[in-house]
Design a protein around this motif. Structure first.
Motif, PDB file in Angstrom:
ATOM      1  N   ILE A  50      64.307   5.909  61.486  1.00  8.19           N
ATOM      2  CA  ILE A  50      63.588   4.750  61.978  1.00  8.19           C
ATOM      3  C   ILE A  50      64.126   4.401  63.364  1.00  8.19           C
ATOM      4  CG2 ILE A  50      65.160   3.184  60.730  1.00  8.19           C
ATOM      5  CD1 ILE A  50      62.730   1.267  60.430  1.00  8.19           C
ATOM      6  N   THR A  51      63.216   4.172  64.299  1.00  6.38           N
ATOM      7  CA  THR A  51      63.638   3.831  65.653  1.00  6.38           C
ATOM      8  C   THR A  51      63.916   2.331  65.752  1.00  6.38           C
ATOM      9  OG1 THR A  51      61.420   3.335  66.468  1.00  6.38           O
ATOM     10  CG2 THR A  51      62.121   5.652  66.514  1.00  6.38           C
ATOM     11  N   GLY A  52      64.431   1.926  66.896  1.00  3.32           N
ATOM     12  CA  GLY A  52      64.685   0.515  67.124  1.00  3.32           C
ATOM     13  C   GLY A  52      63.421  -0.332  67.098  1.00  3.32           C
ATOM     14  N   ARG A  53      62.287   0.294  67.356  1.00  3.58           N
ATOM     15  CA  ARG A  53      61.017  -0.435  67.346  1.00  3.58           C
ATOM     16  C   ARG A  53      60.334  -0.350  65.998  1.00  3.58           C
ATOM     17  NH1 ARG A  53      58.099   0.691  73.219  1.00  3.58           N
ATOM     18  NH2 ARG A  53      59.815  -0.088  74.511  1.00  3.58           N
ATOM     19  N   GLY A  54      60.959   0.345  65.029  1.00  2.00           N
ATOM     20  CA  GLY A  54      60.422   0.383  63.686  1.00  2.00           C
ATOM     21  C   GLY A  54      59.539   1.576  63.359  1.00  2.00           C
ATOM     22  N   SER A  55      59.437   2.535  64.247  1.00  2.00           N
ATOM     23  CA  SER A  55      58.664   3.740  63.938  1.00  2.00           C
ATOM     24  C   SER A  55      59.466   4.609  62.979  1.00  2.00           C
ATOM     25  CB  SER A  55      58.369   4.518  65.212  1.00  2.00           C
ATOM     26  OG  SER A  55      57.552   3.764  66.073  1.00  2.00           O
ATOM     27  N   THR A  56      58.792   5.085  61.944  1.00  2.00           N
ATOM     28  CA  THR A  56      59.477   5.853  60.906  1.00  2.00           C
ATOM     29  C   THR A  56      59.001   7.301  60.846  1.00  2.00           C
ATOM     30  OG1 THR A  56      57.868   5.124  59.264  1.00  2.00           O
ATOM     31  CG2 THR A  56      59.880   3.823  59.480  1.00  2.00           C
ATOM     32  N   ASN A  57      59.863   8.129  60.286  1.00  2.00           N
ATOM     33  CA  ASN A  57      59.554   9.547  60.091  1.00  2.00           C
ATOM     34  C   ASN A  57      60.173   9.956  58.763  1.00  2.00           C
ATOM     35  OD1 ASN A  57      58.692  12.204  60.731  1.00  2.00           O
ATOM     36  ND2 ASN A  57      60.766  12.700  61.403  1.00  2.00           N
ATOM     37  N   TYR A  58      59.404  10.644  57.919  1.00  2.00           N
ATOM     38  CA  TYR A  58      59.861  11.034  56.595  1.00  2.00           C
ATOM     39  C   TYR A  58      59.684  12.523  56.368  1.00  2.00           C
ATOM     40  CZ  TYR A  58      59.703   6.058  55.312  1.00  2.00           C
ATOM     41  OH  TYR A  58      59.907   4.706  55.249  1.00  2.00           O
ATOM     42  N   ALA A  59      60.585  13.082  55.584  1.00  2.00           N
ATOM     43  CA  ALA A  59      60.374  14.427  55.084  1.00  2.00           C
ATOM     44  C   ALA A  59      59.189  14.409  54.117  1.00  2.00           C
ATOM     45  CB  ALA A  59      61.626  14.924  54.363  1.00  2.00           C
ATOM     46  N   ASP A  60      58.426  15.484  54.112  1.00  2.00           N
ATOM     47  CA  ASP A  60      57.254  15.543  53.229  1.00  2.00           C
ATOM     48  C   ASP A  60      57.648  15.340  51.772  1.00  2.00           C
ATOM     49  OD1 ASP A  60      55.485  18.129  55.125  1.00  2.00           O
ATOM     50  OD2 ASP A  60      55.562  15.951  55.363  1.00  2.00           O
ATOM     51  N   SER A  61      58.813  15.815  51.391  1.00  2.00           N
ATOM     52  CA  SER A  61      59.231  15.774  49.992  1.00  2.00           C
ATOM     53  C   SER A  61      59.516  14.360  49.496  1.00  2.00           C
ATOM     54  CB  SER A  61      60.477  16.638  49.787  1.00  2.00           C
ATOM     55  OG  SER A  61      61.538  16.171  50.612  1.00  2.00           O
ATOM     56  N   VAL A  62      59.690  13.404  50.406  1.00  2.00           N
ATOM     57  CA  VAL A  62      60.021  12.039  49.981  1.00  2.00           C
ATOM     58  C   VAL A  62      58.936  11.029  50.337  1.00  2.00           C
ATOM     59  CG1 VAL A  62      62.467  12.576  50.242  1.00  2.00           C
ATOM     60  CG2 VAL A  62      61.284  11.330  52.066  1.00  2.00           C
ATOM     61  N   LYS A  63      57.916  11.445  51.047  1.00  2.00           N
ATOM     62  CA  LYS A  63      56.845  10.525  51.436  1.00  2.00           C
ATOM     63  C   LYS A  63      56.217   9.886  50.204  1.00  2.00           C
ATOM     64  CE  LYS A  63      55.470  12.570  55.859  1.00  2.00           C
ATOM     65  NZ  LYS A  63      54.411  13.329  56.597  1.00  2.00           N
ATOM     66  N   GLY A  64      56.030   8.578  50.283  1.00  2.28           N
ATOM     67  CA  GLY A  64      55.449   7.844  49.166  1.00  2.28           C
ATOM     68  C   GLY A  64      56.454   7.405  48.125  1.00  2.28           C
ATOM     69  N   ARG A  65      57.687   7.932  48.194  1.00  2.00           N
ATOM     70  CA  ARG A  65      58.721   7.557  47.217  1.00  2.00           C
ATOM     71  C   ARG A  65      59.890   6.821  47.882  1.00  2.00           C
ATOM     72  NH1 ARG A  65      61.565  11.348  44.646  1.00  2.00           N
ATOM     73  NH2 ARG A  65      61.383  12.899  46.318  1.00  2.00           N
ATOM     74  N   PHE A  66      60.220   7.205  49.104  1.00  2.00           N
ATOM     75  CA  PHE A  66      61.361   6.620  49.810  1.00  2.00           C
ATOM     76  C   PHE A  66      60.863   5.725  50.950  1.00  2.00           C
ATOM     77  CE2 PHE A  66      64.731  10.176  48.964  1.00  2.00           C
ATOM     78  CZ  PHE A  66      64.441  10.108  47.605  1.00  2.00           C
ATOM     79  N   THR A  67      61.622   4.672  51.220  1.00  2.00           N
ATOM     80  CA  THR A  67      61.312   3.774  52.330  1.00  2.00           C
ATOM     81  C   THR A  67      62.580   3.495  53.123  1.00  2.00           C
ATOM     82  OG1 THR A  67      59.559   2.702  51.049  1.00  2.00           O
ATOM     83  CG2 THR A  67      60.354   1.562  53.006  1.00  2.00           C
ATOM     84  N   VAL A  68      62.521   3.751  54.414  1.00  2.00           N
ATOM     85  CA  VAL A  68      63.652   3.469  55.300  1.00  2.00           C
ATOM     86  C   VAL A  68      63.373   2.163  56.043  1.00  2.00           C
ATOM     87  CG1 VAL A  68      62.729   4.849  57.212  1.00  2.00           C
ATOM     88  CG2 VAL A  68      65.187   4.412  57.069  1.00  2.00           C
ATOM     89  N   SER A  69      64.410   1.346  56.198  1.00  2.00           N
ATOM     90  CA  SER A  69      64.280   0.082  56.925  1.00  2.00           C
ATOM     91  C   SER A  69      65.599  -0.215  57.624  1.00  2.00           C
ATOM     92  CB  SER A  69      63.902  -1.053  55.968  1.00  2.00           C
ATOM     93  OG  SER A  69      64.875  -1.201  54.952  1.00  2.00           O
TER      94      SER A  69
END
Length: 114
Positions: A50-69
């Protein structure tokens, strides 16, 4: 700079965990924070950032299950992990890019039993 992870442990498949990482030291120039993981016999891989502005990037294997904040006020990043699977078992490392340098935490174990 020091990154300290907490919140790992042993859970059953389908359960949830939340990892936390607190950064301390000189935070000038801090930008991206996030999480990587390394399973036994495998290379370290990206989980979520997650960037300082809140843009996120996820591995395909965790999309929909994990949330970074993150909370920029105290330079803390979190990883909420839902519906955990045995293949999520790994050592999870906190990561931060500060003034063009990579910093890593010491790692924390997450084990998911079937």
């Amino acid at each position: 700079v020091q990154l300290v992870e907490s919140g790992g442990g042993l859970v059953q498949a389908g359960e949830s965990l939340r990892l936390s990482c607190a950064a301390s030291g000189s935070m000038w120039g801090i930008s991206t924070m996030g999480w990587y993981r390394q399973a036994p016999g495998k290379q370290r891989e990206l989980v979520a950032t997650i960037t300082g502005r809140g843009s996120t990037n996820y591995a395909d294997s965790v999309k929909g299950r994990f949330t970074v904040s993150r909370y920029n006020s105290n330079d803390t990043v979190y990883l909420k992990m839902n519906n955990l699977k045995p293949e999520d078992t790994a050592v999870y490392y906190c990561y931060s890019l500060i003034h063009f340098r990579d910093y890593w935490g010491q790692g924390i174990q997450v084990t998911v039993s079937s």
